[in-house]
Design a protein around this motif. Structure first.
Motif, PDB file in Angstrom:
ATOM      1  N   PRO A  62       0.769  -1.175   0.022  1.00 32.72           N
ATOM      2  CA  PRO A  62       0.118   0.046   0.156  1.00 32.72           C
ATOM      3  C   PRO A  62       0.750   1.443  -0.055  1.00 32.72           C
ATOM      4  O   PRO A  62       0.253   2.392   0.120  1.00 32.72           O
ATOM      5  CB  PRO A  62      -0.726   0.065   1.194  1.00 32.72           C
ATOM      6  N   ASP A  63       2.278   1.252  -0.195  1.00 34.33           N
ATOM      7  CA  ASP A  63       3.001   2.314  -0.002  1.00 34.33           C
ATOM      8  C   ASP A  63       2.434   3.522  -1.173  1.00 34.33           C
ATOM      9  O   ASP A  63       2.350   3.259  -2.277  1.00 34.33           O
ATOM     10  CB  ASP A  63       4.522   2.136  -0.419  1.00 34.33           C
ATOM     11  N   HIS A  81       6.556  -0.017  -4.673  1.00 33.85           N
ATOM     12  CA  HIS A  81       7.710  -0.092  -3.770  1.00 33.85           C
ATOM     13  C   HIS A  81       8.093  -1.384  -3.933  1.00 33.85           C
ATOM     14  O   HIS A  81       7.368  -2.336  -3.096  1.00 33.85           O
ATOM     15  CB  HIS A  81       7.414   0.446  -2.261  1.00 33.85           C
ATOM     16  N   CYS A 108      10.356  -3.295  -2.474  1.00 35.59           N
ATOM     17  CA  CYS A 108      10.494  -3.961  -1.189  1.00 35.59           C
ATOM     18  C   CYS A 108       9.535  -4.569  -0.208  1.00 35.59           C
ATOM     19  O   CYS A 108       9.439  -5.620   0.262  1.00 35.59           O
ATOM     20  CB  CYS A 108      11.456  -3.053   0.028  1.00 35.59           C
ATOM     21  N   THR A 109       8.296  -3.788  -0.259  1.00 38.13           N
ATOM     22  CA  THR A 109       7.340  -4.159   0.666  1.00 38.13           C
ATOM     23  C   THR A 109       6.428  -5.228  -0.284  1.00 38.13           C
ATOM     24  O   THR A 109       5.997  -6.006   0.196  1.00 38.13           O
ATOM     25  CB  THR A 109       6.054  -3.001   0.908  1.00 38.13           C
TER      26      THR A 109
END
Lengths: 378, 378
Positions: A296-297, A346, A348-349
């Motif tokens: 959700p970034d 993003h 990474c997430t």
């Protein structure tokens, strides 16, 4: 499924070759996929850059969390690897890296509970360095004297963790008192994450590392590493001020890097294959990939919550746990039932949300890489 | 660790009993914990509300993803359970629910690949109902005639999925043509997620469900369920317009529900135990719980990226993967090394990040509940 439209060249260097056409027919969606050729290009480009700049490369593994990618980074000349937690280091070094691994946990580790024992065990098969930004945290590491080195974290403008260069001596003296070795200073110029902010952040990084090392040298701490780097600032790093770079996201890139101008859509190596499950109104379509697979970034400077790789004008304008609402005006876009390649905001997430990555060699599934350090949050 | 300050009663009904004092001594952080007594109160309150309103309760399990909580919801009188994906339904019904389970997948399922086979298998031990918002999606479900029922999704204002009531007949006729049973209409009044928006969304929900059912009745579809509900709007639902409620978040609540005025901090049952790892400047402290355990959700109307349960004035003002920066002015706040209870912004995404929840009975760890449907995204 209707034939896909031929795209005019998009704003991001994109031509008419649709990356979505490389998703294997019948792929079960949502699926998190890695384009192996793009990954390899990204890995090689950063390795080449660091080599030419005379900087050691220590990639941050939090982006990919995969043993397979860590091995490739080392094979391409990386000095060692960077981690955010003890658990991440355990997961990857336990998965078959060349030994002894060179591990830096770039985090102000607070040694509670089993942390001392775990670090000691890790140090049995790796050179282990941890971050610290307070004398209190350093004091708790004293049982690891002779086993673990310390890097003092400096704040170069992010205002997260880290001390000002003027306060580095207090931490360094605590390191000496605890009988630990001081390896150097490090900083994370994460304020590079805003449009146009890269050069300023790289300058802050350089000044802060230089000043911190000078202050420590005058207090008798010599020969220190000066470690910096974030993906948006890595290629703007000042080679004379740093000895080491720690970028993470560059392996995959993502919609944030595209919007920062750090990568083009053609350089994004990680995407989520998703199906158009609803087209409830003109210009709006809904994908079966939501925040539980894309992440959700959404920093305020982004233009949406992700991108469609083959429709550069499209934006994810609404994101729920299993729905991405895509807004795409003046273009019919993908049809109901069509599978599309989604670029997360993003990487990474997004990676941390799935147990494995599907690796595509051309348009074939060549491998499944476990996300070995998934949820290794401590 | 310094003694914790005595708090003045906070803005959210909070007294001087610190929930953080119930975190077990020596708990390894970050850890996602459930306060069993608060969970039970939340479960009972919604069951009581639905019973008094004469509405069937079908909790959405996407929030908790735990067999143990699903069982308790059913024991308290829930008619059945709601899911977002086939995989979520497989994970929970396979984990030991009373059979036959009553399963509603409230999503416009697009039957690709193995979806038909999986739904058929699920229908062998559950009554299965799926959502649809297009004749095309319904057509693909035809192999399940006699095994699976369909609910038509209506859009009541969220502008995500769902058709306008006027267009429900097209979908319903496709259901009949495919030989499937039409069970009813459903909607998600998710535009309740903004301050003050609950009553309006509940009104939209009521009008839309009523109108959709009327239009379908005039086309010969009678006796339809009318299913609605979101946590912010559930207790504002119009009992005459609905037959069923599908709230999810109410089991745990979260910082978003607190900021919407739907719950108090005392009603939050899920938190993340985190350690203060850095206090780099006055009024700023850093926790070892970042977006990979709290979730990065931050709608624009929230005041931060999460809360500290025992410091109602504090806000998480910066969130990275393993750092939460907490701003807390005019209060010393927790000390370096102290363990605090963090309220995530969004319970559903936080739960999905961890393999299990630690269940606290009083201040003891009473159980570990696997997040059985974790990452069941398809």
């Amino acid at each position: 499924v209707s034939p896909r439209p031929t795209l005019a060249p998009g704003p991001c260097g994109q031509g008419t070759v649709l990356i979505g056409s490389r998703l294997p027919a019948g792929i079960a969606t949502p699926a998190t996929v890695v384009f192996a050729d793009r990954l390899e290009r990204n890995l090689a480009a950063m390795a080449d850059f660091a080599g030419e700049a005379g900087l050691a490369l220590r990639p941050h593994t939090k982006t990919h969390k995969c043993v397979q990618i860590a091995r490739r980074q080392l094979a391409l000349g990386a000095r060692g690897l960077c981690f955010a937690t003890v658990g991440e280091a355990e997961a990857l070094t336990g998965g078959g890296l060349p030994e002894p691994a060179d591990v830096f946990i770039a985090y102000p580790v607070w040694a509670e509970g089993d942390v001392i024992d775990r670090l000691a065990k890790l140090a049995g098969h790796a050179q282990v360095t941890v971050g610290a930004d307070s004398p209190e945290a350093v004091g708790r590491l004293a049982p690891l004297a002779g086993q673990v080195r310390v890097m003092v974290e400096l704040d170069c403008g992010l205002r997260r963790t880290g001390v000002a260069p003027e306060n580095a001596v207090d931490v360094a003296q605590a390191v000496r008192q605890a009988g630990l070795d001081l390896a150097g200073v490090f900083t994370f110029p994460g304020h590079s994450y805003a449009p146009g902010a890269g050069p300023g952040a790289a300058g802050d990084e350089a000044r802060t590392l230089t000043k911190g090392a000078e202050i420590l040298a005058s207090a008798g701490f010599d020969g220190l590493e000066r470690s910096g780097g974030s993906t948006p600032s890595a290629k703007l790093a000042h080679p004379d001020a740093l000895t080491e770079l720690r970028p993470g996201v560059y392996v995959f890139n993502d919609a944030m890097q595209v919007e920062l101008g750090v990568a083009t859509l053609d350089e994004v190596a990680l995407m989520v294959a998703a199906t158009v499950v609803s087209r409830p109104a003109p210009g709006r379509l809904v994908l079966n990939a939501g925040s539980k697979v894309l992440g959700p970034d959404r920093p305020p400077w982004t233009t949406g919550q992700g991108r469609l790789a083959d429709w550069p004008q499209a934006r994810i304008t609404g994101l729920w746990e299993h729905h991405a609402v895509v807004t795409l005006e003046d273009d019919p876009g993908p049809a109901l039932g069509e599978v599309v390649a989604v670029v997360p905001n993003h990487a990474c997430t997004a990676v941390n949300l799935v147990p494995e990555l599907l690796v595509l060699d051309g348009d074939q599934i060549a491998d499944h890489w476990p996300v070995a350090a998934r949820a290794a949050n401590r």
